[in-house]
Design a protein around this motif. Structure first.
Motif, PDB file in Angstrom:
ATOM      1  N   GLY A 133       0.822  -1.206   0.000  1.00 34.51           N
ATOM      2  CA  GLY A 133       0.000   0.000   0.000  1.00 34.51           C
ATOM      3  C   GLY A 133       0.856   1.255   0.000  1.00 34.51           C
ATOM      4  N   ALA A 134       1.930   1.242   0.782  1.00 36.20           N
ATOM      5  CA  ALA A 134       2.834   2.392   0.817  1.00 36.20           C
ATOM      6  C   ALA A 134       3.504   2.589  -0.539  1.00 36.20           C
ATOM      7  N   ALA A 135       3.836   1.481  -1.213  1.00 33.32           N
ATOM      8  CA  ALA A 135       4.437   1.581  -2.545  1.00 33.32           C
ATOM      9  C   ALA A 135       3.481   2.264  -3.520  1.00 33.32           C
ATOM     10  N   LEU A 136       2.194   1.925  -3.441  1.00 28.23           N
ATOM     11  CA  LEU A 136       1.201   2.562  -4.307  1.00 28.23           C
ATOM     12  C   LEU A 136       1.073   4.054  -3.991  1.00 28.23           C
ATOM     13  N   LEU A 137       1.151   4.399  -2.706  1.00 29.29           N
ATOM     14  CA  LEU A 137       1.100   5.811  -2.325  1.00 29.29           C
ATOM     15  C   LEU A 137       2.304   6.571  -2.866  1.00 29.29           C
ATOM     16  N   VAL A 138       3.481   5.931  -2.824  1.00 30.64           N
ATOM     17  CA  VAL A 138       4.687   6.560  -3.369  1.00 30.64           C
ATOM     18  C   VAL A 138       4.529   6.783  -4.868  1.00 30.64           C
ATOM     19  N   THR A 139       3.985   5.799  -5.564  1.00 30.17           N
ATOM     20  CA  THR A 139       3.750   5.957  -6.995  1.00 30.17           C
ATOM     21  C   THR A 139       2.801   7.116  -7.271  1.00 30.17           C
TER      22      THR A 139
ATOM     23  N   LEU B 206       9.186   1.086   8.252  1.00 27.62           N
ATOM     24  CA  LEU B 206       8.266   1.594   7.238  1.00 27.62           C
ATOM     25  C   LEU B 206       7.736   2.968   7.618  1.00 27.62           C
ATOM     26  N   SER B 207       7.325   3.119   8.868  1.00 24.97           N
ATOM     27  CA  SER B 207       6.823   4.421   9.320  1.00 24.97           C
ATOM     28  C   SER B 207       7.900   5.491   9.186  1.00 24.97           C
ATOM     29  N   PHE B 208       9.120   5.154   9.582  1.00 26.91           N
ATOM     30  CA  PHE B 208      10.213   6.113   9.483  1.00 26.91           C
ATOM     31  C   PHE B 208      10.477   6.476   8.021  1.00 26.91           C
ATOM     32  N   TYR B 209      10.464   5.468   7.155  1.00 32.11           N
ATOM     33  CA  TYR B 209      10.732   5.722   5.736  1.00 32.11           C
ATOM     34  C   TYR B 209       9.695   6.676   5.150  1.00 32.11           C
ATOM     35  N   LEU B 210       8.428   6.479   5.497  1.00 33.61           N
ATOM     36  CA  LEU B 210       7.374   7.299   4.924  1.00 33.61           C
ATOM     37  C   LEU B 210       7.344   8.708   5.502  1.00 33.61           C
ATOM     38  N   LEU B 211       7.777   8.871   6.755  1.00 34.19           N
ATOM     39  CA  LEU B 211       7.621  10.158   7.430  1.00 34.19           C
ATOM     40  C   LEU B 211       8.870  11.030   7.408  1.00 34.19           C
TER      41      LEU B 211
ATOM     42  N   GLN C  64      11.136  12.028   5.144  1.00 39.01           N
ATOM     43  CA  GLN C  64      11.300  13.050   4.118  1.00 39.01           C
ATOM     44  C   GLN C  64      10.309  14.206   4.267  1.00 39.01           C
ATOM     45  N   PRO C  65       9.011  13.953   4.484  1.00 39.22           N
ATOM     46  CA  PRO C  65       8.115  15.093   4.735  1.00 39.22           C
ATOM     47  C   PRO C  65       8.559  15.955   5.911  1.00 39.22           C
ATOM     48  N   LEU C  66       9.083  15.314   6.966  1.00 40.39           N
ATOM     49  CA  LEU C  66       9.548  16.092   8.115  1.00 40.39           C
ATOM     50  C   LEU C  66      10.781  16.929   7.759  1.00 40.39           C
ATOM     51  N   LEU C  67      11.713  16.325   7.027  1.00 34.67           N
ATOM     52  CA  LEU C  67      12.910  17.062   6.625  1.00 34.67           C
ATOM     53  C   LEU C  67      12.556  18.219   5.701  1.00 34.67           C
ATOM     54  N   LEU C  68      11.676  17.970   4.748  1.00 35.63           N
ATOM     55  CA  LEU C  68      11.257  19.037   3.837  1.00 35.63           C
ATOM     56  C   LEU C  68      10.496  20.128   4.588  1.00 35.63           C
ATOM     57  N   GLY C  69       9.697  19.710   5.577  1.00 38.70           N
ATOM     58  CA  GLY C  69       8.996  20.701   6.388  1.00 38.70           C
ATOM     59  C   GLY C  69       9.966  21.606   7.144  1.00 38.70           C
ATOM     60  N   LEU C  70      11.043  21.025   7.680  1.00 35.52           N
ATOM     61  CA  LEU C  70      12.052  21.834   8.372  1.00 35.52           C
ATOM     62  C   LEU C  70      12.720  22.814   7.411  1.00 35.52           C
ATOM     63  N   LEU C  71      12.989  22.355   6.207  1.00 36.34           N
ATOM     64  CA  LEU C  71      13.603  23.250   5.221  1.00 36.34           C
ATOM     65  C   LEU C  71      12.661  24.384   4.839  1.00 36.34           C
ATOM     66  N   HIS C  72      11.391  24.093   4.705  1.00 38.16           N
ATOM     67  CA  HIS C  72      10.431  25.150   4.367  1.00 38.16           C
ATOM     68  C   HIS C  72      10.319  26.154   5.506  1.00 38.16           C
ATOM     69  N   LEU C  73      10.381  25.672   6.757  1.00 41.43           N
ATOM     70  CA  LEU C  73      10.403  26.600   7.885  1.00 41.43           C
ATOM     71  C   LEU C  73      11.649  27.479   7.852  1.00 41.43           C
ATOM     72  N   TYR C  74      12.768  26.880   7.466  1.00 39.41           N
ATOM     73  CA  TYR C  74      14.010  27.648   7.352  1.00 39.41           C
ATOM     74  C   TYR C  74      13.866  28.740   6.306  1.00 39.41           C
ATOM     75  N   PHE C  75      13.298  28.404   5.158  1.00 41.37           N
ATOM     76  CA  PHE C  75      13.154  29.395   4.096  1.00 41.37           C
ATOM     77  C   PHE C  75      12.166  30.486   4.520  1.00 41.37           C
TER      78      PHE C  75
END
Length: 239
Positions: free
Chosen positions: A84-90, A217-222, A224-235
């Protein structure tokens, strides 16, 4: 013969947790390069391509090791989560990268390889598995054909060139580290090592990685969104 059901192996969880932190650091560097905060070429520079190979090989090896050591009654439930996670990634990648969306990345590879390992490869002798692992690495080097360049067939790995996609983890050669993990699980020395306590005690960073390694699996899915969120806060703060 299926592996006996076993309690969690703290050392295996700790090693997986360390690999997860390495993966997160690698992806954070990728994000920094994507936003031009650092100069790095993740597609051709051996510093980064070698790390990707090592990180992915490690996760596949741990997966094969786990399949060889532990028989979980929740296998299909876990498999369904991965698929299911693979389908979400696609779906998500198709929205973000319409020209290079992911049709067969790391989660797709796991969804294919885990049942193959549990219900097929695990029944083979260690000698045959080692030969098969060698073939998985060798075949993509010597057998390539344009027919395999299609998005419908490139998941096999016998392509003439790497497809344009954000993540590509084909069956060949990436089944090899998982197969080696299955073989490693058959050694008594491996089992004794993994059955031991995590070194340096309960307060060590390695012991904390054990808890992290139980949620790959939870760590893999979460992460990148957390890292990108931190970068957006930085910007946003720098604007």
């Amino acid at each position: 013969m299926s592996a006996p059901h076993s309690p969690r192996l703290d050392r295996l969880d700790a090693l997986r947790g360390l690999w997860m932190l390495w993966m997160a650091g690698f992806h954070f560097a990728f994000d920094l390069a994507h936003y031009r905060l650092i100069e790095a070429n993740f597609y051709t520079d051996p510093l980064w391509t070698t790390q990707r190979t090592a990180i992915l090989s490690g996760f596949l090896f741990w997966a094969g090791l786990t399949q060889g050591l532990v028989s979980s009654p929740r296998f299909w439930r876990r498999w369904a989560q991965i698929a299911g996670a693979a389908l979400l990634v696609t779906a998500g990648s198709a929205l973000m990268f319409p020209r290079s969306w992911i049709s067969f990345g790391v989660l797709h590879a796991f969804a294919l390889l885990l049942p193959l390992a549990r219900f097929g490869l695990a029944r083979l002798s260690s000698t045959l598995l080692l030969v098969l692992a060698g073939l998985c690495v060798a075949l993509p080097m010597v057998v390539q054909h344009p027919w395999f360049d299609s998005r419908w067939t490139y998941w096999l790995g016998l392509v003439t060139h790497k497809p344009v996609t954000e993540d590509f983890v084909p069956l060949l050669p990436w089944a090899a580290p998982l197969i080696l993990g299955l073989v490693a699980a058959r050694f008594e020395r491996t089992r004794r090592f993994l059955a031991g306590p995590v070194p340096f005690g309960h307060r060590s960073g390695l012991f904390q990685c054990r808890a992290l390694g139980r949620w790959p699996l939870s760590f893999y899915l979460l992460h990148q969104p957390l890292l990108l969120g931190l970068l957006h806060l930085y910007f946003a703060a720098a604007a």
